[in-house]
Design an enzyme around this catalytic site. Sequence first.
Site, PDB file in Angstrom:
ATOM      1  N   TYR A 154      -0.538  -3.956  -0.292  1.00 41.42           N
ATOM      2  CA  TYR A 154      -0.170  -3.043  -1.394  1.00 41.42           C
ATOM      3  C   TYR A 154       0.176  -3.845  -2.650  1.00 41.42           C
ATOM      4  O   TYR A 154      -0.287  -3.523  -3.750  1.00 41.42           O
ATOM      5  CB  TYR A 154       1.015  -2.179  -0.951  1.00 41.42           C
ATOM      6  N   LYS A 158      -1.714  -3.730  -6.293  1.00 40.59           N
ATOM      7  CA  LYS A 158      -1.031  -3.284  -7.516  1.00 40.59           C
ATOM      8  C   LYS A 158      -0.880  -4.420  -8.544  1.00 40.59           C
ATOM      9  O   LYS A 158      -0.884  -4.159  -9.746  1.00 40.59           O
ATOM     10  CB  LYS A 158       0.327  -2.662  -7.162  1.00 40.59           C
TER      11      LYS A 158
END
Length: 258
Positions: A154, A158
């Site tokens: 993740y 991002k």
Amino acid sequence: MKLQDKIAVVTGGGSGIGTEICRVFAAEGAKVAVTDVDLKTAEKVAKEICSADGEAAAWEMDVCDGNEVDRVAQNIVETLGRIDIWVNNAGVSYIVPFLECSDEVWNKTIAVNLTGTFNGCRAALRQMSIQKAGCIINIGSQSGKQGNTQYAAYCASKFGVVGITQSLALEFAPLGIRVNTICPGVVMTPLWNDMLGVYAKKRNLKEEEVIPYMESKIPLGRLTQKSDVTAAAVFLASDDASFITGQSINVSGGVIMN
Ligand SMILES: NC(=O)c1ccc[n+]([C@@H]2O[C@H](COP(=O)([O-])OP(=O)(O)OC[C@H]3O[C@@H](n4cnc5c(N)ncnc54)[C@H](O)[C@@H]3O)[C@@H](O)[C@H]2O)c1
């Protein structure tokens, strides 16, 4: 109204933050294309907006499929005339100890969060380049600014969103097109349905202790609300932000300051 008659496209508009962006953009006068891989949820959101006297329509769109994103973007232009605002919001999130992180978790996270943002930006910028106007808002995360344990995929996705934002902001500034990212802290949406228990385990907490624990780490003392994110989105989409591009703005109550 800050977005009167603007044409706005929102990916992942069928749930959570995306739904709230669709609702608030419509309330600010935008005509909203609610897109989601799950057409039923997008249709429900579009219907609710229309019942509240807003303007919206639903499209099925999987952000992982570049051809499909191009096709839908083209169809939106044929239907609504142009694209003024494109919000890359669709996202997935898994908390997994790194040595248990499967190819599937890694690939899915990168495909939706990062490649999905690439596909959305490319489709939007093809049209915005013709218009010589438009703005893109990516939904990043505080995990795009600061690494976190058991969150490598993740965070990588991002951090990548912050990078593509800066690169595209520079490349398309000469056309007057702005590209920014919003980096929210934790927002209690359906994204957290499966993760609360996993987070509790990771921090050795009971599930009911998770939110108070998270709040204790936030300088402003509460979680991010969807309304905090939509306020930033309306601002970035509006003419008030006409001199702001390439920024990845933290909406995390002071957790992240860079
Ligand atoms: N909730 C949080 O704590 C939080 C914090 C920071 C950033 N974010 C980011 O905000 C965004 C929205 O998250 P949310 O909390 O509202 O999640 P959510 O799970 O409530 O909604 C995500 C939406 O994206 C859609 N989606 C998933 N895969 C898709 C695909 N391949 N193509 C199109 N749509 C797809 C889902 O169907 C769903 O409607 C994500 O990018 C997430 O990473 C969330």
